[in-house]
Motif scaffolding. Structure first.
Motif, PDB file in Angstrom:
ATOM      1  N   PRO A 138       0.822  -1.210   0.000  1.00 35.79           N
ATOM      2  CA  PRO A 138       0.000   0.000   0.000  1.00 35.79           C
ATOM      3  C   PRO A 138       0.861   1.267   0.000  1.00 35.79           C
ATOM      4  CG  PRO A 138      -0.002  -1.047   2.160  1.00 35.79           C
ATOM      5  CD  PRO A 138       0.757  -1.948   1.259  1.00 35.79           C
ATOM      6  N   LEU A 139       1.981   1.191   0.646  1.00 27.33           N
ATOM      7  CA  LEU A 139       2.841   2.364   0.771  1.00 27.33           C
ATOM      8  C   LEU A 139       4.171   2.066   0.101  1.00 27.33           C
ATOM      9  CD1 LEU A 139       1.916   3.225   4.411  1.00 27.33           C
ATOM     10  CD2 LEU A 139       1.445   4.596   2.398  1.00 27.33           C
ATOM     11  N   PRO A 140       4.908   3.080  -0.280  1.00 22.18           N
ATOM     12  CA  PRO A 140       6.137   2.837  -1.033  1.00 22.18           C
ATOM     13  C   PRO A 140       7.139   1.992  -0.251  1.00 22.18           C
ATOM     14  CG  PRO A 140       5.984   5.111  -0.339  1.00 22.18           C
ATOM     15  CD  PRO A 140       4.653   4.510  -0.104  1.00 22.18           C
ATOM     16  N   ARG A 141       7.795   1.132  -0.986  1.00 22.60           N
ATOM     17  CA  ARG A 141       8.838   0.290  -0.396  1.00 22.60           C
ATOM     18  C   ARG A 141      10.168   0.707  -0.995  1.00 22.60           C
ATOM     19  NH1 ARG A 141       7.023  -1.891   3.966  1.00 22.60           N
ATOM     20  NH2 ARG A 141       4.884  -2.560   3.690  1.00 22.60           N
ATOM     21  N   PRO A 142      11.209   0.727  -0.186  1.00 24.26           N
ATOM     22  CA  PRO A 142      12.518   1.087  -0.745  1.00 24.26           C
ATOM     23  C   PRO A 142      13.103  -0.070  -1.541  1.00 24.26           C
ATOM     24  CG  PRO A 142      12.748   0.530   1.537  1.00 24.26           C
ATOM     25  CD  PRO A 142      11.281   0.427   1.235  1.00 24.26           C
ATOM     26  N   ALA A 143      13.888   0.275  -2.538  1.00 22.08           N
ATOM     27  CA  ALA A 143      14.503  -0.774  -3.342  1.00 22.08           C
ATOM     28  C   ALA A 143      15.614  -1.475  -2.567  1.00 22.08           C
ATOM     29  CB  ALA A 143      15.060  -0.184  -4.626  1.00 22.08           C
ATOM     30  N   TRP A 144      16.369  -0.708  -1.824  1.00 22.28           N
ATOM     31  CA  TRP A 144      17.495  -1.310  -1.099  1.00 22.28           C
ATOM     32  C   TRP A 144      17.138  -1.454   0.367  1.00 22.28           C
ATOM     33  CZ3 TRP A 144      20.121  -3.135  -4.732  1.00 22.28           C
ATOM     34  CH2 TRP A 144      20.476  -2.408  -5.852  1.00 22.28           C
TER      35      TRP A 144
END
Lengths: 468, 280
Positions: free
Chosen positions: A387-393
């Motif tokens: 639902p909310l942004p996830r970091p790539a790293w």
């Protein structure tokens, strides 16, 4: 006459790659009919060069009984006997000869000179240089011929036929006629060709001439066995999928309670799996090279054995008019197999996500072979939408952040730019987390994924991810 | 003969003036960012050549800069677009653990990505070279010396050392110097195939010579990255180019930005202004 070479069988096996019409001729000579293979291998010269390359791998070992030679011929009009013969004389190195017929190629190889005799002229020239002793039926009369001043086969042909038949019997004349006509007739016993019998399973061993301490030095021995394997695969029209290299070790003294006894370590087995079935020696040799480079030997090696464990019927070549630009899936699988051979299978990763709210558990990467077999998330139709942004790293371990007043600090003070996302889970498997995740931005505009936790052991702010 | 100089591109497509961007070179792939494509020779990322991206630290938007390319190569199954090839994207020695969920959120199929960890830099370079030479990969990303205390190398260290290095944080360490020969090999391998090849290097390597035809330095910025053109086949450009990056993690914006470098007519900035007005 030289004793039958121990190299003959392995060399013949490796040469099966070039033609299925291969026979073992007397006196350690391998005869190959390459008429049908000329176009595939790009002509007689290129074929001969490739045959020499294969033989070079066998020459690397000093052989006592002599090494073989090969002859090939490019005249399509010679149906039976367009040969490549591998002749082994007393010479240490292989001799390759090419002629328009089997007996002629045999004769050239046996003379120890090699060379080619594809035209009538070059054949006559070759006859003038081959010593008389090459002809088996003429050998009992060698002294008599020498007294006559008859030294080469060309001299022998010039003698009157009637007198020759009276003195030496019909065998010498028959042999000469066969040479001229180019018929190798096994019924007369002149050239008893023997077909190479291929075992149903490939299992070849090679005794090393010396003890070898470092695994990469085994490369040439392995290469030799792989060339044999590729010949065997071509002869049986198979592709290998997996094979094992077994390294037998020297017996050595162990410091055990029962001291004083020589115990042999068990052989080191090096199982090698290919990305896709193949019979290409280049791929196999590179793969073995990378595996050997990573191997550390427990003791010095005295012999190498190669066993094909899994093989299947060979695929035909691709019939596409235009090959795919990105290479075939088999090529890609071979690449991944090569990479995992050098870097280790555990370092070649594919996503194997776990249904868990804790990001460090959800973002799981598994070795490629395991991830391919069971991909639970993908099998259920994809990943859940976050639902909310996830970091790539995601950092390996969260980094505790310093505080500057009420604000967390990482290089510069951080500003929260997202609502909190509460993660409160893990009570069921002993790793409970209670975290409030935020996106924070520093003064230069870099976004970080940070969390605040109230855990008793380590409360405070932590940096956990970076937005790639 | 007329006195007017002949336009060089008429003579040969490989010729260009120093004031022009190079054209007629290798094939290019659209970057997906119009402003950036306009500034690159050929109008996109060059295929089959080494492209260097210099980063002060990982996580400033380098993956989102390549996101349009990634989406085209490995689209997520839900998007309905056919994948170009399976597992044709290779990530070599990434600085940290990549989250599959993030890729999925961006519309990229994480299953199409293969991640490689290498114990040594030489191994990483070897792997990249093999992958490029095989010609079966469509996109190869190589991290060299970026974020040293990361996932790839931290595990190979001794426990004490690793902990110390990790405490040093994400800030870039001094990357090990890359030999020019290694770069040359990589560029040659890239030319043998038709893959996009990006190499991430620390910003401090900007002054080291490199034979990569395209070198860009990235700097963080609000809502995107600033791109400096260190080397390109074209005129020298000193000012930074702001490239807005699409899925921004910034959800709340309490303050109207006072970043004068971003044009108010920029669609991203305009949207942000609207959002700010609503929240205010």
């Amino acid at each position: 006459m030289s004793p039958p070479s121990t190299l003959l069988q392995p060399v013949a096996c490796a040469l099966l790659r070039f033609t299925p019409d291969l026979a073992l001729a007397p006196e350690s000579i391998v005869l190959m009919d390459v008429t049908a293979s000329l176009r595939l291998f790009g002509g007689i010269r290129r074929l001969r060069a490739q045959v020499r390359q294969v033989l070079a791998a066998f020459d690397a070992a000093p052989a006592r009984c002599g090494a073989p030679a090969v002859a090939a011929d490019g005249r399509p009009a010679a149906p039976l006997a367009a040969p490549a013969s591998a002749g082994a004389g007393a010479a240490e190195s292989a001799i390759v000869s090419v002629a328009a017929s089997g007996p002629a190629a045999w004769m050239l190889a046996r003379s120890g000179r090699g060379g080619s005799a594809l035209t009538r002229r070059s054949w006559r020239r070759a006859l003038a240089q081959v010593p008389l002793a090459v002809a088996p039926p003429a050998r009992p009369f060698a002294d008599w011929f020498r007294d006559l001043g008859c030294e080469t086969l060309a001299d022998l042909r010039r003698l009157p036929r009637v007198g020759l038949k009276k003195r030496c019997g019909p065998a010498v004349l028959d042999w000469l006629d066969q040479l001229a006509l180019g018929h190798g007739d096994s019924a007369t016993g002149f050239m008893p060709y023997r077909r190479l019998e291929l075992p149903p399973e490939f299992d070849a061993a090679f005794e090393l001439p010396d003890h070898i301490e470092h695994a990469p030095a085994l490369q040439w021995a392995a290469q030799r066995l792989i060339l044999q394997l590729c010949g065997w695969l071509a002869g049986r029209r198979q592709d290998v999928t997996a094979f094992t290299v077994m390294l037998a070790h020297e017996r050595r003294q162990h410091r055990t309670p029962s001291a004083g006894r020589l115990l042999a370590d068990g052989p080191t087995a090096l199982p090698i799996t290919l990305g896709a079935p193949s019979h290409d020696p280049v791929i196999l040799i590179r793969l073995v090279q990378e595996h050997l480079a990573r191997l550390i030997l427990p003791a010095s090696v005295i012999s190498v054995r190669l066993k094909a464990t899994r093989f299947q019927a060979a695929r035909g070549p691709s019939l596409d008019l235009f090959p795919e630009p990105g290479g075939t899936p088999q090529d890609h699988a071979q690449l991944l197999a090569l990479l995992s051979a050098r870097l280790g299978a555990e370092n070649l990763l594919a996503p194997a996500p776990v249904a868990d709210h804790r990001p460090e558990r959800a973002a799981r990467w598994a070795p490629l072979d395991q991830a391919a077999s069971g991909r639970p998330a993908a099998a259920r139709g994809g990943f859940p939408d976050a639902p909310l942004p996830r970091p790539a790293w995601l950092l390996d371990a969260p980094i505790p952040l310093a505080m500057q007043g009420p604000r967390p600090f990482y290089g510069t003070p951080l500003r929260l730019v997202s609502p909190a996302e509460r993660l409160d889970c893990g009570w069921q498997d002993g790793g409970p987390v209670t975290r409030d995740y935020f996106v924070a931005e520093d003064e230069s505009g870099v976004c970080y994924w940070i969390f605040r936790t109230q855990d008793a052991d380590a409360p405070g702010w932590f940096l956990h991810g970076l937005f790639g | 003969m007329s006195a007017r100089p002949v336009r060089p591109e008429i003579i040969h497509p490989s010729l260009w003036r120093a004031s022009q961007l190079a054209r007629g070179g290798a094939a290019c792939v659209d970057t997906g960012h119009a402003a950036l494509s306009a500034e690159l020779p050929g109008g996109g990322w060059p295929v089959g050549s080494l492209t260097e991206l210099l980063l002060p630290q990982p996580g400033i938007g380098e993956l989102r800069l390549l996101l349009p390319v990634l989406r085209r190569l490995v689209p997520s199954p839900s998007s309905g677009q056919p994948a170009v090839a399976r597992r044709s994207v290779l990530l070599i020695q990434p600085p940290h653990v990549l989250q599959p969920l993030a890729l999925n959120g961006w519309g990229v199929d994480p299953g199409g990505v293969v991640l490689l960890r290498a114990a040594r830099q030489a191994d990483a370079f070897w792997a990249a070279e093999q992958a490029l030479q095989a010609g079966t990969c469509r996109l190869v990303l190589l991290w060299a010396g970026v974020g040293l205390p990361g996932a790839a190398q931290g595990r190979e260290r001794l426990p004490g050392e690793g902990a110390g290095a990790r405490q040093g944080g994400v800030r870039p360490g001094a990357g090990a110097a890359i030999r020019p020969g290694a770069l040359r090999r990589l560029n040659l391998a890239a030319q043998a195939g038709s893959a996009l090849f990006f190499m991430f290097r620390p910003s401090c390597d900007a002054d080291q010579p490199s034979l990569a035809p395209l070198r860009l330095a990235l700097a963080p910025a609000c809502g995107g990255v600033r791109v400096a053109f260190i080397k390109r086949r074209g005129p020298r450009r000193d000012e930074l180019l702001f490239v807005p990056l699409a899925p921004s993690p910034v959800l709340l914006d309490h303050h109207v930005r006072l970043d004068r470098r971003v044009s108010a007519f920029d669609p991203v900035a305009a949207r942000r202004l609207r959002t700010a007005a609503i929240h205010a």
